[in-house]
Design a protein around this motif. Structure first.
Motif, short mmCIF file in Angstrom:
data_model
loop_
_atom_site.label_atom_id
_atom_site.label_comp_id
_atom_site.label_asym_id
_atom_site.label_seq_id
_atom_site.Cartn_x
_atom_site.Cartn_y
_atom_site.Cartn_z
N GLN A 134 39.60 76.45 21.06
CA GLN A 134 38.64 77.55 21.00
C GLN A 134 39.27 78.86 21.46
OE1 GLN A 134 35.03 76.57 23.08
NE2 GLN A 134 34.55 74.82 21.75
N SER A 193 34.39 83.96 14.22
CA SER A 193 34.30 82.55 14.58
C SER A 193 32.96 82.28 15.22
CB SER A 193 35.42 82.17 15.55
OG SER A 193 35.29 80.82 15.97
N ASP A 241 31.31 78.69 20.18
CA ASP A 241 31.49 77.29 20.57
C ASP A 241 31.91 76.40 19.41
OD1 ASP A 241 30.77 77.94 23.20
OD2 ASP A 241 28.64 77.53 22.82
N THR A 242 32.66 76.97 18.48
CA THR A 242 33.21 76.18 17.37
C THR A 242 34.69 76.47 17.26
OG1 THR A 242 32.88 77.83 15.63
CG2 THR A 242 31.01 76.42 16.14
#
Length: 455
Positions: free
Chosen positions: A66, A106, A109-110
């Motif tokens: 991340q 993005s 949390d991915t």
């Protein structure tokens, strides 16, 4: 302003609101169709790290990935990547120009990396996005390769390739047209409200009363430009217009309770308010009630009464004031069935104000009143000349005609004040050309309905 005042302003100035709204809509359409269409294509990549282990190691790997994704968002449109794409596709751009058309993001949390490309060509936007999906992993591999050699721990996999966009993202024609219409309406309403707030035109009877410092409204004449039989009401018994002049006659009679009034001057503030027509029909209404009436054309500058009644203007008030003939010899009876006599203006003198201000005018009025006649003067407007104010001193009072939607409040105020300054009695106002539906009367009821009612 209250909501009702806003609505009234929009209703009164709709001719201003509609064109401005149309202009706003047109400008939005021109802007939309003049813009070059821009298309958008996007590609999605999944970022992962190699290796396996227990849950703790996987959690650390996920956090590491991340963090890396957040860094990759900032370097997707780097000059190195852009240059490689340009070389591969032979694009007509400099690296800096292409970088401006590339955006990356993005989801929170991915470990997904979304890359969006905009271009004036749908196919080119698609090709650039897909080529970025090939070139950017090479840059990442180069950056993430350990210094001692070995494979990069980070891997980028394309999860969704770019497809040819069917419609441009810009310009948004529907949104632009909607905004243009809304802004045009807002500008039109703003202009209408501003114009209405600055407008001093008399719009109703209340405006007239305020402008004339509380002077009462004796009558309201509806706006009926297409009247049958011309402007006179002698043969017009069943219309709101004829009823308005009869109501004026009745209201004037109420003013004579303490002191009987037998002479009047009908005037106005400015030309084209309808004072001559009002004086003529007021005289007819008086004569229809059985009074012997003399209508005198005292507008020696622009006489129109004789023409209105289709009579001769060869002899008239000028001859009487000069002493050429007695007043009873200059009178012309209009019709045999009405006790209405017309004293035309006569030859035009070079000095109307001096002639009307002479003592002989008062004697003429006194002699006519002594004969049992009601005297009504049609005079010039008050603001251009002083004739009406001069005449008013020789009569029982002045009736001031004001045209709704035409006369300004300051003009009416100045006109009534000029009468008061010379000591004239301002009897009241007549609101002329009042727009809107007048209240129905008995005479408006069709004959068949009246017959059924009687039965």
């Amino acid at each position: 302003m209250t909501v009702l005042q806003y609505l009234r302003a929009i209703r009164n100035r709709w001719y201003l609101v509609v064109p401005v709204a149309v202009v706003g809509l047109g400008l939005a359409a021109i802007f939309s169709f003049a813009q070059t269409p821009v298309y958008s294509a996007s590609v999605q990549m999944f970022v992962s790290t190699g290796g396996a282990g227990d849950a703790g190691q996987l959690n650390q790997a996920g956090n590491f990935t991340q963090q890396r994704v957040r860094s990759y968002v900032g370097i997707v449109n780097s000059p190195e990547v852009a240059r490689a794409v340009i070389d591969r596709l032979d694009l007509p751009y400099a690296p800096e120009e292409l970088s401006e058309n590339i955006e990356a993001s993005s989801p929170v949390d991915t470990v997904l990396l979304d890359i969006e490309v905009t271009d004036t060509s749908a196919e080119r936007a698609r090709d650039i996005a897909n080529q970025l999906a090939e070139e950017f992993p090479r840059l990442v591999a180069q950056l993430e390769t350990p210094g001692g050699g070995g494979a990069s721990p980070v891997r980028l996999t394309v999860t969704r390739r770019a497809v040819t966009p069917e419609a441009p993202v810009s310009p948004n024609t529907k949104l632009n047209l909607a905004l243009g219409l809304v802004l045009g309406l807002a500008a039109g309403v703003g202009a209408a409200v501003l114009r209405d707030s600055l407008d001093r035109t008399i719009r109703n009877k209340n405006d007239a009363v305020k402008a004339a410092a509380g002077t009462p409204v004796l009558g309201s004449v509806p706006d009926m430009p297409k009247t049958k039989g011309g402007p006179l009401i002698a043969d017009d018994q069943a219309t709101a217009r004829a009823e308005a002049y009869r109501q004026l006659r009745t209201n004037v009679r109420f003013l004579s309770v303490d002191r009987r009034l037998t002479s009047f001057v009908v005037t106005g503030s400015i030309p084209a308010e309808g004072k001559t027509t009002t004086a003529a029909n007021f005289a007819i209404a008086m004569a229809q009630a059985g009074q012997t009436v003399v209508l005198i054309d005292a507008d020696l500058r622009r006489p129109t009464v004789a023409d209105l009644f289709a009579l001769s203007n060869g002899v008239g008030l000028t001859n009487v004031l000069l002493g050429d003939m007695p007043v009873n010899h200059a009178l012309q009876q209009w019709r045999g069935d009405l006790p209405l006599y017309i004293l035309a203006a006569g030859p035009r003198p070079p000095n109307p104000s001096e002639l009307l201000g002479s003592a002989r005018l008062g004697k003429v009025v006194a002699s006519l009143e002594a004969s049992g006649m009601t005297v009504i003067f049609d005079s010039p407007p008050l603001l251009p000349v002083t004739d009406a104010a001069v005449i008013a001193r020789s009569t029982g009072g002045a009736i001031v005609v004001t045209r709704v939607g035409y006369t300004r409040t300051d003009q009416l105020a100045e006109a009534t004040e000029s009468l008061r300054k010379v000591g004239a009695n301002v009897l009241g106002l007549v609101a002329n050309r009042v727009k809107g539906k007048m209240e129905s009367t008995y005479y408006d009821v069709p004959e068949q309905r009246r017959t059924r009612t009687k039965r």
